[in-house]
Design a protein around this motif. Structure first.
Motif, PDB file in Angstrom:
ATOM      1  N   GLY A  85       8.526  20.123 -24.452  1.00 36.18           N
ATOM      2  CA  GLY A  85       7.464  19.982 -23.453  1.00 36.18           C
ATOM      3  C   GLY A  85       7.517  21.065 -22.398  1.00 36.18           C
ATOM      4  O   GLY A  85       6.661  21.125 -21.517  1.00 36.18           O
ATOM      5  N   SER A 138       0.333  17.042 -23.145  1.00 39.82           N
ATOM      6  CA  SER A 138       1.616  16.484 -22.732  1.00 39.82           C
ATOM      7  C   SER A 138       2.210  15.736 -23.920  1.00 39.82           C
ATOM      8  O   SER A 138       1.540  15.510 -24.930  1.00 39.82           O
ATOM      9  CB  SER A 138       1.442  15.550 -21.532  1.00 39.82           C
ATOM     10  N   ARG A 139       3.467  15.353 -23.768  1.00 38.75           N
ATOM     11  CA  ARG A 139       4.089  14.599 -24.842  1.00 38.75           C
ATOM     12  C   ARG A 139       5.093  13.615 -24.277  1.00 38.75           C
ATOM     13  O   ARG A 139       5.697  13.852 -23.231  1.00 38.75           O
ATOM     14  CB  ARG A 139       4.743  15.526 -25.873  1.00 38.75           C
ATOM     15  N   ASP A 140       5.262  12.535 -25.005  1.00 40.98           N
ATOM     16  CA  ASP A 140       6.250  11.515 -24.691  1.00 40.98           C
ATOM     17  C   ASP A 140       7.169  11.434 -25.897  1.00 40.98           C
ATOM     18  O   ASP A 140       6.826  10.801 -26.912  1.00 40.98           O
ATOM     19  CB  ASP A 140       5.543  10.173 -24.433  1.00 40.98           C
ATOM     20  N   THR A 143      -5.345  19.100 -20.466  1.00 40.34           N
ATOM     21  CA  THR A 143      -3.904  19.073 -20.249  1.00 40.34           C
ATOM     22  C   THR A 143      -3.222  18.449 -21.458  1.00 40.34           C
ATOM     23  O   THR A 143      -3.570  17.335 -21.869  1.00 40.34           O
ATOM     24  CB  THR A 143      -3.545  18.265 -19.000  1.00 40.34           C
ATOM     25  N   ILE A 148       2.116  22.524 -27.434  1.00 39.98           N
ATOM     26  CA  ILE A 148       3.243  22.158 -26.592  1.00 39.98           C
ATOM     27  C   ILE A 148       4.517  22.220 -27.419  1.00 39.98           C
ATOM     28  O   ILE A 148       4.556  21.797 -28.572  1.00 39.98           O
ATOM     29  CB  ILE A 148       3.024  20.764 -25.967  1.00 39.98           C
ATOM     30  N   THR A 175       3.763  25.376 -22.838  1.00 35.92           N
ATOM     31  CA  THR A 175       2.420  24.982 -23.262  1.00 35.92           C
ATOM     32  C   THR A 175       1.526  26.205 -23.354  1.00 35.92           C
ATOM     33  O   THR A 175       1.717  27.180 -22.616  1.00 35.92           O
ATOM     34  CB  THR A 175       1.784  23.969 -22.292  1.00 35.92           C
TER      35      THR A 175
END
Length: 120
Positions: free
Chosen positions: A52, A68-70, A66, A48, A55
């Protein structure tokens, strides 16, 4: 020096789900997950971009996994569903400057690894 600390993983039955987390000490890095099964080379799983917005997935995990990132938490996640025995491996998160790639040697920083075992 970027430090990556992984959490999650463990034993799950086929068809089950798990989530891995990777907390980074710095921001603005492209992040990826790789895995290494016993007797095999480390292989790309997913990546990613820092924003974000981009991907990548290995064909073997597309649809099931899946990433994802914060960025507020400097944390990347890998949600793994419909797990199969062939997903059994040590999973590593990795970070690099610049654009995401699928190439292992492009990544400069690595987490400690987390065992995922898919078995009944």
């Amino acid at each position: 020096q970027v430090q990556l600390v992984q959490s999650g993983g463990g034993l799950v039955q086929p068809g089950g789900s798990l989530r891995l987390s990777c907390a980074a000490s710095h921001r603005n890095y492209a992040m990826a997950w790789f895995r290494q099964a016993p007797g095999k080379e480390r292989e790309f799983v997913s990546a990613i971009s820092w924003s974000g917005g981009s991907t990548y997935y290995a064909d073997s995990v597309k649809v099931r996994f899946t990433i994802s990132r914060d960025n507020a938490r400097n944390t990347v996640y890998l949600e793994m569903n419909t797990l199969k025995p062939e997903d059994t491996a040590v999973y590593y998160c990795a970070a690099k400057i610049g654009q995401i790639t699928t190439v292992l040697f492009d990544y400069q920083y690595w987490g400690q690894g987390t065992q995922i075992t898919v078995s009944s």
